[in-house]
Design a protein around this motif. Structure first.
Motif, PDB file in Angstrom:
ATOM      1  N   ALA A  94       0.835  -1.206   0.000  1.00  0.00           N
ATOM      2  CA  ALA A  94       0.000   0.000   0.000  1.00  0.00           C
ATOM      3  C   ALA A  94       0.868   1.252   0.000  1.00  0.00           C
ATOM      4  O   ALA A  94       0.480   2.294  -0.540  1.00  0.00           O
ATOM      5  CB  ALA A  94      -0.925  -0.016   1.210  1.00  0.00           C
ATOM      6  N   LYS A  95       2.044   1.152   0.588  1.00  0.00           N
ATOM      7  CA  LYS A  95       2.943   2.317   0.608  1.00  0.00           C
ATOM      8  C   LYS A  95       3.285   2.734  -0.820  1.00  0.00           C
ATOM      9  O   LYS A  95       3.302   3.912  -1.164  1.00  0.00           O
ATOM     10  CB  LYS A  95       4.213   1.951   1.402  1.00  0.00           C
ATOM     11  CG  LYS A  95       5.083   3.128   1.742  1.00  0.00           C
ATOM     12  CD  LYS A  95       6.336   2.703   2.488  1.00  0.00           C
ATOM     13  CE  LYS A  95       6.123   2.577   3.969  1.00  0.00           C
ATOM     14  NZ  LYS A  95       7.369   2.345   4.724  1.00  0.00           N
ATOM     15  N   TRP A 118       0.017   9.276   9.383  1.00  0.00           N
ATOM     16  CA  TRP A 118       1.010   8.210   9.208  1.00  0.00           C
ATOM     17  C   TRP A 118       2.276   8.831   8.606  1.00  0.00           C
ATOM     18  O   TRP A 118       2.197   9.664   7.700  1.00  0.00           O
ATOM     19  CB  TRP A 118       0.469   7.097   8.304  1.00  0.00           C
ATOM     20  CG  TRP A 118       1.449   5.999   8.106  1.00  0.00           C
ATOM     21  CD1 TRP A 118       2.183   5.366   9.082  1.00  0.00           C
ATOM     22  CD2 TRP A 118       1.847   5.409   6.882  1.00  0.00           C
ATOM     23  NE1 TRP A 118       2.986   4.405   8.528  1.00  0.00           N
ATOM     24  CE2 TRP A 118       2.797   4.414   7.183  1.00  0.00           C
ATOM     25  CE3 TRP A 118       1.478   5.616   5.549  1.00  0.00           C
ATOM     26  CZ2 TRP A 118       3.402   3.629   6.201  1.00  0.00           C
ATOM     27  CZ3 TRP A 118       2.070   4.837   4.578  1.00  0.00           C
ATOM     28  CH2 TRP A 118       3.019   3.849   4.904  1.00  0.00           C
ATOM     29  N   ASN A 156      -7.509   8.515   6.316  1.00  0.00           N
ATOM     30  CA  ASN A 156      -7.006   7.220   6.792  1.00  0.00           C
ATOM     31  C   ASN A 156      -7.866   6.771   7.972  1.00  0.00           C
ATOM     32  O   ASN A 156      -7.628   7.159   9.096  1.00  0.00           O
ATOM     33  CB  ASN A 156      -5.522   7.374   7.197  1.00  0.00           C
ATOM     34  CG  ASN A 156      -4.917   6.102   7.762  1.00  0.00           C
ATOM     35  OD1 ASN A 156      -4.073   6.146   8.657  1.00  0.00           O
ATOM     36  ND2 ASN A 156      -5.318   4.980   7.251  1.00  0.00           N
ATOM     37  N   ASN A 183      -3.842   5.205  11.438  1.00  0.00           N
ATOM     38  CA  ASN A 183      -2.538   4.997  12.042  1.00  0.00           C
ATOM     39  C   ASN A 183      -1.992   6.408  12.224  1.00  0.00           C
ATOM     40  O   ASN A 183      -1.854   7.105  11.219  1.00  0.00           O
ATOM     41  CB  ASN A 183      -1.662   4.187  11.080  1.00  0.00           C
ATOM     42  CG  ASN A 183      -0.251   3.983  11.588  1.00  0.00           C
ATOM     43  OD1 ASN A 183       0.090   4.405  12.682  1.00  0.00           O
ATOM     44  ND2 ASN A 183       0.581   3.355  10.766  1.00  0.00           N
ATOM     45  N   ASP A 230      -6.987   5.938   2.368  1.00  0.00           N
ATOM     46  CA  ASP A 230      -6.132   4.816   2.761  1.00  0.00           C
ATOM     47  C   ASP A 230      -6.924   3.947   3.740  1.00  0.00           C
ATOM     48  O   ASP A 230      -7.132   4.306   4.884  1.00  0.00           O
ATOM     49  CB  ASP A 230      -4.858   5.382   3.406  1.00  0.00           C
ATOM     50  CG  ASP A 230      -3.900   4.294   3.870  1.00  0.00           C
ATOM     51  OD1 ASP A 230      -4.277   3.111   3.892  1.00  0.00           O
ATOM     52  OD2 ASP A 230      -2.751   4.646   4.226  1.00  0.00           O
ATOM     53  N   ILE A 262      -6.268   0.716   4.662  1.00  0.00           N
ATOM     54  CA  ILE A 262      -5.485  -0.495   4.948  1.00  0.00           C
ATOM     55  C   ILE A 262      -5.946  -1.211   6.222  1.00  0.00           C
ATOM     56  O   ILE A 262      -5.756  -2.407   6.371  1.00  0.00           O
ATOM     57  CB  ILE A 262      -3.970  -0.149   4.988  1.00  0.00           C
ATOM     58  CG1 ILE A 262      -3.094  -1.404   5.054  1.00  0.00           C
ATOM     59  CG2 ILE A 262      -3.613   0.758   6.145  1.00  0.00           C
ATOM     60  CD1 ILE A 262      -2.602  -1.872   3.758  1.00  0.00           C
ATOM     61  N   TYR A 263      -6.572  -0.487   7.156  1.00  0.00           N
ATOM     62  CA  TYR A 263      -7.037  -1.121   8.411  1.00  0.00           C
ATOM     63  C   TYR A 263      -8.550  -1.375   8.409  1.00  0.00           C
ATOM     64  O   TYR A 263      -9.132  -1.580   9.467  1.00  0.00           O
ATOM     65  CB  TYR A 263      -6.642  -0.247   9.610  1.00  0.00           C
ATOM     66  CG  TYR A 263      -5.147  -0.101   9.752  1.00  0.00           C
ATOM     67  CD1 TYR A 263      -4.368  -1.158  10.231  1.00  0.00           C
ATOM     68  CD2 TYR A 263      -4.499   1.064   9.367  1.00  0.00           C
ATOM     69  CE1 TYR A 263      -2.988  -1.046  10.325  1.00  0.00           C
ATOM     70  CE2 TYR A 263      -3.117   1.184   9.461  1.00  0.00           C
ATOM     71  CZ  TYR A 263      -2.378   0.124   9.937  1.00  0.00           C
ATOM     72  OH  TYR A 263      -1.005   0.227  10.031  1.00  0.00           O
ATOM     73  N   SER A 308      -1.288  -6.597   3.584  1.00  0.00           N
ATOM     74  CA  SER A 308      -0.284  -6.662   4.661  1.00  0.00           C
ATOM     75  C   SER A 308      -0.888  -6.912   6.040  1.00  0.00           C
ATOM     76  O   SER A 308      -0.437  -7.791   6.770  1.00  0.00           O
ATOM     77  CB  SER A 308       0.512  -5.359   4.743  1.00  0.00           C
ATOM     78  OG  SER A 308       1.375  -5.236   3.660  1.00  0.00           O
ATOM     79  N   LYS A 309      -1.875  -6.096   6.391  1.00  0.00           N
ATOM     80  CA  LYS A 309      -2.362  -6.108   7.773  1.00  0.00           C
ATOM     81  C   LYS A 309      -3.439  -7.174   7.980  1.00  0.00           C
ATOM     82  O   LYS A 309      -3.369  -7.959   8.912  1.00  0.00           O
ATOM     83  CB  LYS A 309      -2.925  -4.730   8.150  1.00  0.00           C
ATOM     84  CG  LYS A 309      -2.071  -3.555   7.706  1.00  0.00           C
ATOM     85  CD  LYS A 309      -0.806  -3.412   8.512  1.00  0.00           C
ATOM     86  CE  LYS A 309       0.042  -2.280   7.936  1.00  0.00           C
ATOM     87  NZ  LYS A 309       1.205  -1.953   8.706  1.00  0.00           N
ATOM     88  N   ARG A 360       4.543  -7.867   0.240  1.00  0.00           N
ATOM     89  CA  ARG A 360       4.489  -6.597  -0.478  1.00  0.00           C
ATOM     90  C   ARG A 360       3.451  -6.558  -1.600  1.00  0.00           C
ATOM     91  O   ARG A 360       3.800  -6.353  -2.777  1.00  0.00           O
ATOM     92  CB  ARG A 360       5.894  -6.223  -1.056  1.00  0.00           C
ATOM     93  CG  ARG A 360       7.038  -6.278  -0.097  1.00  0.00           C
ATOM     94  CD  ARG A 360       6.833  -5.514   1.201  1.00  0.00           C
ATOM     95  NE  ARG A 360       6.529  -4.114   0.998  1.00  0.00           N
ATOM     96  CZ  ARG A 360       5.495  -3.504   1.622  1.00  0.00           C
ATOM     97  NH1 ARG A 360       4.705  -4.142   2.457  1.00  0.00           N
ATOM     98  NH2 ARG A 360       5.288  -2.230   1.410  1.00  0.00           N
TER      99      ARG A 360
HETATM  100  N1  PMP Z   1      -0.906   3.081   5.167  1.00  0.00           N
HETATM  101  C1  PMP Z   1      -0.874   3.025   6.500  1.00  0.00           C
HETATM  102  C2  PMP Z   1      -1.734   3.944   7.282  1.00  0.00           C
HETATM  103  C3  PMP Z   1      -0.033   2.125   7.158  1.00  0.00           C
HETATM  104  O1  PMP Z   1      -0.009   2.073   8.490  1.00  0.00           O
HETATM  105  C4  PMP Z   1       0.784   1.282   6.393  1.00  0.00           C
HETATM  106  C5  PMP Z   1       1.683   0.375   7.180  1.00  0.00           C
HETATM  107  N2  PMP Z   1       2.609  -0.247   6.672  1.00  0.00           N
HETATM  108  C6  PMP Z   1       0.713   1.367   4.993  1.00  0.00           C
HETATM  109  C7  PMP Z   1      -0.139   2.297   4.417  1.00  0.00           C
HETATM  110  C8  PMP Z   1       1.559   0.559   4.079  1.00  0.00           C
HETATM  111  O2  PMP Z   1       1.331  -0.820   4.140  1.00  0.00           O
HETATM  112  P1  PMP Z   1       2.054  -1.835   3.172  1.00  0.00           P
HETATM  113  O3  PMP Z   1       2.989  -1.067   2.300  1.00  0.00           O
HETATM  114  O4  PMP Z   1       2.740  -2.814   4.050  1.00  0.00           O
HETATM  115  O5  PMP Z   1       0.979  -2.485   2.371  1.00  0.00           O
END
Ligand code: PMP
Ligand code: GLU
Length: 395
Positions: free
Chosen positions: A103-104, A128, A174, A178, A206, A208-209, A240-241, A249
């Motif tokens: 996601a980054k 974040w 987000n 985070n 975002d 991701i959570y 990822s999470k 990745r």
């Molecule tokens: N966005 C947030 C808010 C995160 O905490 C993270 C943590 N790694 C990511 C994106 C990226 O996740 P990843 O690249 O592992 O998919």
């Protein structure tokens, strides 16, 4: 050694991710035999679920170890589009989905695709760590809009309006957040979506959570709140999470086709495809039942209750109850020193590793990840309690 090379401005002042740096430091100390309690990185401590691992292994045996289309294998793009359509209630085509190396990387692509030099992106603090850095790397400027614990970290609409300029290109959301774990309220999301549509700017959401939410709290995504904002939304997410797949990745970004195509072209010249094996593993996450997800969520829920509850019993500390994600955003103002100082002392005195809030935009907080074993969390609390007792005694 001085090498006499003048580096580009974009990297000259760039510091590495503080979360990753601290996690690496904790691991090194642990390796050196120190009794470290590592509550730094947000990384589930569970193994990747078996069906996903098996899919990765199968991909190797089947020689799926060559380049894939730069934007991802069609099966995975289709599975993600289907998942989005079901969960967001808005129809997504596979061509609207770009598979990325985490996601980054999806976020990185987004800022690169949206920002010309001097363009602005609104980011809510606490944020974040990588958002402002990535905006800077795209030549843009991060416009930070503060949110407060007293307001449950809900952004204030007037503050957003005041931060908008003709250069504003995007707003980053987000939720769950985070580092705070706060969930944005439906009405707030709706209002932000409408503002973005009115002003013709994008929202980078975002999410991701989004699967790490603790009942009775309920996640509401931007598009669930305002489906008509789809043309102004880029959704970022990944495996990822939710699936404990941080090292594989795989992330994705979904949105209007021309933007997704542009990011695909960018990706084709930078990373090419995300790892082929990981893509097949991620496909299993989207297409097979993964019972571990519910079990991990249950475990995180229990840890949250015990850990955040425990922090709130310690004199001198207080902690917002996160509705989602796996972070405890601990208020340390009563200790009378900035987070960087307190975090360094906790590391030195009791080997408890939390991430100081400065990197997230606030020196009054330290972030602990409760994606750590129950034993570590309990031991961390015990050490913090005895440290605080000693401080009081010495005062
Ligand atoms: N966005 C947030 C808010 C995160 O905490 C993270 C943590 N790694 C990511 C994106 C990226 O996740 P990843 O690249 O592992 O998919
Ligand atoms: N996102 C996780 C965290 O905030 C992992 C570290 C990172 O990706 O920077 O701890």
């Amino acid at each position: 050694m001085t090498i006499g090379i003048s580096m580009a401005e974009r990297v000259r002042t760039l510091e590495g991710s503080p979360t990753l740096a601290l996690a690496a430091k904790a691991k090194a100390l642990l390796k050196a035999g120190k009794p470290v309690i590592d509550l730094s990185a947000g990384e589930p401590d569970f193994p990747t679920p078996e069906p996903i691992k098996q899919a990765g292994i199968r991909a190797i045996h089947d020689n799926r170890t060559v380049y894939t289309p730069a934007s991802g294998i069609p099966e995975l793009r289709a599975a993600i589009a289907q998942d989005l359509t079901t969960r967001q209630g808005v129809s997504y085509e596979p061509s609207q989905v770009l598979v990325t190396s985490g996601a980054k990387h999806a976020l990185y692509n987004a800022f690169q695709a949206l920002c010309d030099p001097g363009d602005e992106v609104i980011i809510f603090a606490p944020y974040w760590v990588s958002y402002p850095a990535q905006v800077h790397l795209a030549g843009g400027r991060a416009r930070i809009v503060a949110t407060t614990e007293a307001q449950g970290y809900q952004p204030d609409l007037k503050a957003i309006q005041a931060a908008l300029t003709p250069r504003t290109k995007a707003i980053v959301l987000n939720s769950p957040s985070n580092p705070t774990g706060a969930l944005m309220e439906r009405e707030r999301l709706q209002a932000i979506a409408r503002l973005a549509m009115e002003r013709g700017i994008m929202i980078i959401s975002d999410e991701i959570y989004d699967r790490l939410v603790y009942p009775p709290a309920q996640a509401c995504s931007l598009l669930q709140a305002e489906p008509s904002a789809a043309a102004h939304t880029l959704i970022v997410n990944g495996v990822s999470k939710t699936y404990s797949m941080t090292g594989w990745r795989i992330g994705y970004i979904a949105g209007p086709k021309p933007l997704v195509e542009a990011m695909g072209a960018l990706q084709s010249h930078s990373t090419s495809n995300p790892t082929s094996i990981s893509q097949y593993a991620a496909l299993a996450a989207f297409t097979q039942p993964i019972p571990d997800v519910a079990a991990m969520l249950h475990e995180f829920h229990q840890r949250r209750d015990r850990f955040v509850g425990g922090l709130n019993q310690l004199p001198g500390l207080s902690c917002f109850m996160p509705g989602g994600a796996f972070y405890a955003w601990c208020n340390i103002t009563q200790l009378g020193q900035p987070a960087a100082v307190i975090a360094a002392r906790w590391l030195e005195d009791i080997f408890v590793v939390g991430v100081p809030g400065e990197g997230f935009g606030s020196a009054d907080y330290i972030r602990f990840s409760f994606a750590a074993s129950s034993h570590s969390l309990q031991e961390g609390l015990a050490r913090l309690a005895s440290w605080l007792r000693q401080q009081k005694a010495a005062a």
